[in-house]
Structures are given as structure tokens and as C-alpha cells.
Design a protein around this motif. Structure first.
Motif, PDB file in Angstrom:
ATOM      1  N   GLY A 193       0.782  -1.229   0.000  1.00  0.00           N
ATOM      2  CA  GLY A 193       0.000   0.000   0.000  1.00  0.00           C
ATOM      3  C   GLY A 193       0.811   1.274   0.000  1.00  0.00           C
ATOM      4  N   ASP A 194       2.140   1.190  -0.125  1.00  0.00           N
ATOM      5  CA  ASP A 194       2.998   2.375  -0.129  1.00  0.00           C
ATOM      6  C   ASP A 194       4.015   2.219  -1.254  1.00  0.00           C
ATOM      7  N   PRO A 196      -3.588  -3.688   2.823  1.00  0.00           N
ATOM      8  CA  PRO A 196      -3.296  -2.460   2.066  1.00  0.00           C
ATOM      9  C   PRO A 196      -2.791  -2.759   0.665  1.00  0.00           C
ATOM     10  N   TRP A 197      -3.235  -1.941  -0.268  1.00  0.00           N
ATOM     11  CA  TRP A 197      -2.793  -2.058  -1.657  1.00  0.00           C
ATOM     12  C   TRP A 197      -2.741  -0.667  -2.269  1.00  0.00           C
ATOM     13  N   GLN A 247      -4.113   4.687  -2.537  1.00  0.00           N
ATOM     14  CA  GLN A 247      -3.604   3.810  -1.495  1.00  0.00           C
ATOM     15  C   GLN A 247      -4.793   3.482  -0.595  1.00  0.00           C
ATOM     16  N   GLU A 248      -5.189   2.221  -0.556  1.00  0.00           N
ATOM     17  CA  GLU A 248      -6.439   1.869   0.103  1.00  0.00           C
ATOM     18  C   GLU A 248      -6.395   0.453   0.664  1.00  0.00           C
ATOM     19  N   GLN A 249      -7.461   0.076   1.323  1.00  0.00           N
ATOM     20  CA  GLN A 249      -7.629  -1.278   1.838  1.00  0.00           C
ATOM     21  C   GLN A 249      -8.500  -2.069   0.860  1.00  0.00           C
TER      22      GLN A 249
END
Length: 234
Positions: free
Chosen positions: A121-122, A169-170, A153-155
Motif C-alpha cells: 500500500g505504499d 493495504p494495496w 492507497q487503500e484497503q
């Protein structure tokens, strides 16, 4: 992290979807990971020297590189994916990219294909890690989203028939944003290209050149890979 639904998808038992927090869903593109996909050749043609395939999954790219005579190691955090890749002849280890990785600072090419720029996610942190793994003259080859795709950037989670994985996270990085992300990661020049509807970026390392005795020749890297792999299998 994504557990049984992902493993069952790789086994061909079901076809889960990726769900976002807003409730929208998209298919998990498993078929493209199991077999050669349009655009793969363009990516493979740019791999030079020892190559690290991050998030190698069932190993199609790791195998294809080896068949071209390119020393290649895949790493993945899913045991079933690692077993599947090994059964196809790929040299793959069960490793987290942010953990201890053989050949750190010696890889000429690092691959982040099939949306793997989203891992964790980062994307800036992931590319920063890729920079640590690369040799001074190396490059990261990254699959990205088409132009116009917002940086997200989200779940997300996997779901199928009322069963869902835990949220994880992705990230999604469009071609319009990859230069900014690479700059934030401290990497160098970015070149983008598109083929067969897929978008890619080549990002150069920004390492300062070390003393010659710190560098490893290709045979040394191959030996390192074989030894690390033997230890992992032992």
C-alpha cells in the motif's frame, strides 16, 4: 495475508473478486498469472543480468527468464504460490521483499509485474526497497496503470460466495504518477511504454558507484542464488 481464497484461485477451484472499501469489485486476474500474458515478452526483453521477481506468484515470469538463460530468483509470501512456481521449475523462495533477500544490492533488474507495485500500500516505500536491492547500474521494471488512473492507497480484500479475506493495504499507480513516486523513493530516470494494453515503467537506480571489489560477477550471483535456494529447501 490473502490466505485460502488466493490459494484456491491459483489452484483453479474458484474465481474470487477484489473488493474495495466502497463496495466496488473487480475480478482477480489469476489466469494472466498462470500462463503467458500479452505484453510479457516486452517486459522480459528488458530484463538484463541477474533478475529478482518480486511477488512472483506461480512463477511464469521467473520460469520464462530462466528459459532465456537469465539468472532469476522469485520471492513470494504465499507458500502455495511458491510450491506451484517450484513445480514449474522456477527458482523461488518464500520471502517478504522487506525482509532478508539474497543478493541485496547486486540485482541488475528487479521486476514488479502484474500490479505488484501495490504491495504494502505504499509504492514509494516499495520502490525505495527496490533501490536497495538493485546494483548501481540496475533498474526496476514496474507494471503500472494506464494514464488517467489516480494514485490510490487503500484497503482491499478478496471475496467469493459470501466468504472474504481480511482487509490488506494495496496501491494503484497510474502512468501519470510513476515519476513522482520514483522521485519520492530516491530513484532515477523513468521511461514508460505500453504494449498489448498494458503499461510499464523502467526506473533506473540512483546508487553511487561502489568500489569494484564490492560488486559481484554474474557467476557469483548465480552461486549465491543456488546456495540460498538450497538452504531454503533444506
Amino acid at each position: 495475508m490473502i490466505g485460502e481464497l488466493y490459494e484456491h484461485a491459483l489452484a483453479g477451484w474458484l474465481r474470487p473478486e477484489v473488493e474495495r472499501t466502497d463496495g466496488s469489485r473487480m475480478p482477480l486476474p489469476v489466469e494472466g498469472w498462470l500462463h503467458e500474458s500479452p505484453g510479457d515478452k516486452s517486459l522480459l526483453d528488458r530484463c538484463e543480468g541477474p533478475t529478482l521477481d518480486i511477488g512472483s506468484g506461480p512463477g511464469r515470469l521467473t520460469v520464462a527468464l530462466s528459459e532465456r538463460g537469465i539468472p532469476a530468483l522469485g520471492i513470494d509470501i504465499t507458500p502455495y504460490a511458491v510450491d506451484l512456481a517450484r513445480s514449474s521449475g522456477a527458482l523461488v523462495m518464500l520471502r517478504d521483499v522487506f525482509g532478508r533477500v539474497p543478493g541485496t544490492g547486486r540485482w541488475m533488474t528487479v521486476l514488479l509485474a502484474d500490479g505488484n507495485i501495490g504491495i504494502g500500500g505504499d509504492p514509494a516505500a516499495l520502490l525505495r526497497r527496490a533501490g536497495e536491492l538493485l546494483a548501481p547500474e540496475g533498474k526496476a521494471l514496474v507494471e503500472i496503470e494506464p494514464p488517467g488512473t489516480p494514485l490510490r492507497q487503500e484497503q482491499v480484500r478478496l471475496c467469493h460466495a459470501g466468504v472474504a479475506s481480511a482487509w490488506f493495504p494495496w496501491a494503484f499507480v497510474g502512468a501519470d504518477h510513476i515519476e513522482d513516486v520514483a522521485r519520492d523513493a530516491g530513484l532515477g530516470e523513468v521511461e514508460t511504454w505500453t504494449v498489448e494494453g498494458r503499461w510499464f515503467a523502467s526506473i533506473s537506480s540512483c546508487h553511487s558507484q561502489p568500489e569494484p571489489d564490492e560488486l559481484s560477477s554474474e557467476p557469483e550471483v548465480i552461486t549465491l542464488l543456488r546456495n540460498a535456494y538450497s538452504q531454503a529447501r533444506g
